[in-house]
Design a protein around this motif. Structure first.
Motif, PDB file in Angstrom:
ATOM      1  N   VAL A   1      89.140  25.940  22.955  1.00  0.00           N
ATOM      2  CA  VAL A   1      89.969  25.083  22.098  1.00  0.00           C
ATOM      3  C   VAL A   1      90.148  25.769  20.754  1.00  0.00           C
ATOM      4  O   VAL A   1      89.173  26.037  20.058  1.00  0.00           O
ATOM      5  CB  VAL A   1      89.330  23.691  21.881  1.00  0.00           C
ATOM      6  CG1 VAL A   1      90.192  22.862  20.940  1.00  0.00           C
ATOM      7  CG2 VAL A   1      89.118  22.974  23.195  1.00  0.00           C
ATOM      8  N   TRP A   2      91.391  26.071  20.406  1.00  0.00           N
ATOM      9  CA  TRP A   2      91.742  26.570  19.072  1.00  0.00           C
ATOM     10  C   TRP A   2      92.250  25.379  18.275  1.00  0.00           C
ATOM     11  O   TRP A   2      93.116  24.633  18.756  1.00  0.00           O
ATOM     12  CB  TRP A   2      92.833  27.631  19.149  1.00  0.00           C
ATOM     13  CG  TRP A   2      92.328  28.999  19.475  1.00  0.00           C
ATOM     14  CD1 TRP A   2      92.297  29.591  20.702  1.00  0.00           C
ATOM     15  CD2 TRP A   2      91.792  29.956  18.559  1.00  0.00           C
ATOM     16  NE1 TRP A   2      91.778  30.861  20.605  1.00  0.00           N
ATOM     17  CE2 TRP A   2      91.462  31.108  19.292  1.00  0.00           C
ATOM     18  CE3 TRP A   2      91.563  29.960  17.177  1.00  0.00           C
ATOM     19  CZ2 TRP A   2      90.915  32.241  18.709  1.00  0.00           C
ATOM     20  CZ3 TRP A   2      91.021  31.085  16.598  1.00  0.00           C
ATOM     21  CH2 TRP A   2      90.701  32.212  17.352  1.00  0.00           C
ATOM     22  N   SER A   3      91.733  25.193  17.057  1.00  0.00           N
ATOM     23  CA  SER A   3      92.163  24.073  16.232  1.00  0.00           C
ATOM     24  C   SER A   3      92.132  24.452  14.757  1.00  0.00           C
ATOM     25  O   SER A   3      91.597  25.495  14.379  1.00  0.00           O
ATOM     26  CB  SER A   3      91.272  22.855  16.480  1.00  0.00           C
ATOM     27  OG  SER A   3      89.933  23.157  16.147  1.00  0.00           O
ATOM     28  N   TYR A   4      92.711  23.566  13.930  1.00  0.00           N
ATOM     29  CA  TYR A   4      92.633  23.719  12.487  1.00  0.00           C
ATOM     30  C   TYR A   4      91.274  23.163  12.056  1.00  0.00           C
ATOM     31  O   TYR A   4      90.890  22.073  12.467  1.00  0.00           O
ATOM     32  CB  TYR A   4      93.755  22.940  11.795  1.00  0.00           C
ATOM     33  CG  TYR A   4      95.137  23.388  12.205  1.00  0.00           C
ATOM     34  CD1 TYR A   4      95.689  24.547  11.693  1.00  0.00           C
ATOM     35  CD2 TYR A   4      95.885  22.640  13.104  1.00  0.00           C
ATOM     36  CE1 TYR A   4      96.959  24.960  12.073  1.00  0.00           C
ATOM     37  CE2 TYR A   4      97.151  23.045  13.489  1.00  0.00           C
ATOM     38  CZ  TYR A   4      97.684  24.202  12.967  1.00  0.00           C
ATOM     39  OH  TYR A   4      98.930  24.606  13.351  1.00  0.00           O
ATOM     40  N   CYS A   5      90.533  23.890  11.218  1.00  0.00           N
ATOM     41  CA  CYS A   5      89.191  23.459  10.804  1.00  0.00           C
ATOM     42  C   CYS A   5      89.200  22.113  10.105  1.00  0.00           C
ATOM     43  O   CYS A   5      88.338  21.277  10.345  1.00  0.00           O
ATOM     44  CB  CYS A   5      88.553  24.490   9.862  1.00  0.00           C
ATOM     45  SG  CYS A   5      88.273  26.093  10.599  1.00  0.00           S
ATOM     46  N   THR A   6      90.157  21.916   9.214  1.00  0.00           N
ATOM     47  CA  THR A   6      90.143  20.727   8.366  1.00  0.00           C
ATOM     48  C   THR A   6      90.494  19.455   9.122  1.00  0.00           C
ATOM     49  O   THR A   6      89.885  18.416   8.901  1.00  0.00           O
ATOM     50  CB  THR A   6      91.100  20.890   7.177  1.00  0.00           C
ATOM     51  OG1 THR A   6      92.381  21.259   7.674  1.00  0.00           O
ATOM     52  CG2 THR A   6      90.607  21.951   6.222  1.00  0.00           C
ATOM     53  N   THR A   7      91.445  19.508  10.020  1.00  0.00           N
ATOM     54  CA  THR A   7      91.896  18.303  10.714  1.00  0.00           C
ATOM     55  C   THR A   7      91.352  18.199  12.135  1.00  0.00           C
ATOM     56  O   THR A   7      91.415  17.133  12.734  1.00  0.00           O
ATOM     57  CB  THR A   7      93.429  18.267  10.801  1.00  0.00           C
ATOM     58  OG1 THR A   7      93.865  19.397  11.556  1.00  0.00           O
ATOM     59  CG2 THR A   7      94.053  18.262   9.423  1.00  0.00           C
ATOM     60  N   ARG A   8      90.862  19.304  12.669  1.00  0.00           N
ATOM     61  CA  ARG A   8      90.375  19.385  14.051  1.00  0.00           C
ATOM     62  C   ARG A   8      91.486  19.089  15.067  1.00  0.00           C
ATOM     63  O   ARG A   8      91.210  18.768  16.220  1.00  0.00           O
ATOM     64  CB  ARG A   8      89.189  18.450  14.277  1.00  0.00           C
ATOM     65  CG  ARG A   8      88.052  18.593  13.317  1.00  0.00           C
ATOM     66  CD  ARG A   8      87.189  19.754  13.557  1.00  0.00           C
ATOM     67  NE  ARG A   8      86.533  19.589  14.855  1.00  0.00           N
ATOM     68  CZ  ARG A   8      85.882  20.542  15.454  1.00  0.00           C
ATOM     69  NH1 ARG A   8      85.780  21.697  14.890  1.00  0.00           N
ATOM     70  NH2 ARG A   8      85.328  20.352  16.609  1.00  0.00           N
ATOM     71  N   VAL A   9      92.746  19.197  14.636  1.00  0.00           N
ATOM     72  CA  VAL A   9      93.874  18.997  15.543  1.00  0.00           C
ATOM     73  C   VAL A   9      94.005  20.245  16.411  1.00  0.00           C
ATOM     74  O   VAL A   9      94.126  21.356  15.897  1.00  0.00           O
ATOM     75  CB  VAL A   9      95.183  18.753  14.758  1.00  0.00           C
ATOM     76  CG1 VAL A   9      96.378  18.736  15.690  1.00  0.00           C
ATOM     77  CG2 VAL A   9      95.083  17.469  13.964  1.00  0.00           C
TER      78      VAL A   9
END
Length: 139
Positions: A47-55
């Motif tokens: 899973v690749w996601s944005y750190c801040t939003t975890r989206v």
């Protein structure tokens, strides 16, 4: 008898505290690859996601793929290429690999706008109309 249910994300969350962050720079309009450095991810969930939003950006079981944009390309080794960069792509990206053992890798991406050195303005007089031709020289 006690029954314990442990979710992989809870185990990985504990590992995030000591996760090293790799910094990268990219240029607006270009592409950058966030290199996971893994070699064999066959059958593993990633899973690749944005750190801040975890989206999630991409969720994959290395045989199946779910992505949120055509600008993101997942490589067989788990690395992620982001194309058509803009300055809004600047930020922290996180990859979670669910395998045995699982791991997390974080990247801090800075996307810079191109720096202009010189603007050349040429004008041409045609009758009573002035036409401006603008050319930009990039460093």
């Amino acid at each position: 008898m006690e029954l314990w249910i442990i979710f992989p994300s809870a185990l990985l969350f504990a590992a995030v505290l000591g996760t090293e962050v790799q910094s990268l720079k990219g240029t607006s309009g270009g592409a950058v690859t966030l290199n996971l450095g893994a070699t064999d991810l066959q059958g593993d969930w990633i899973v690749w996601s944005y750190c801040t939003t975890r989206v999630p950006i991409i969720t994959a079981k290395m045989t199946e793929l779910t992505k949120t944009s055509d600008r993101f390309q997942l490589h067989p080794n788990g690395s992620l290429t982001i194309g058509s960069l803009t300055t809004t792509d600047t930020g922290c990206y996180e990859c979670e690999v669910y395998s045995s053992p699982g791991f997390i890798k974080r990247f801090n991406l800075i996307v810079e706008a191109p720096q202009w050195q010189k603007i050349i303005i040429t004008y041409v007089l045609i009758g009573l109309t002035v036409v401006f031709l603008v050319g930009v020289v990039v460093a």
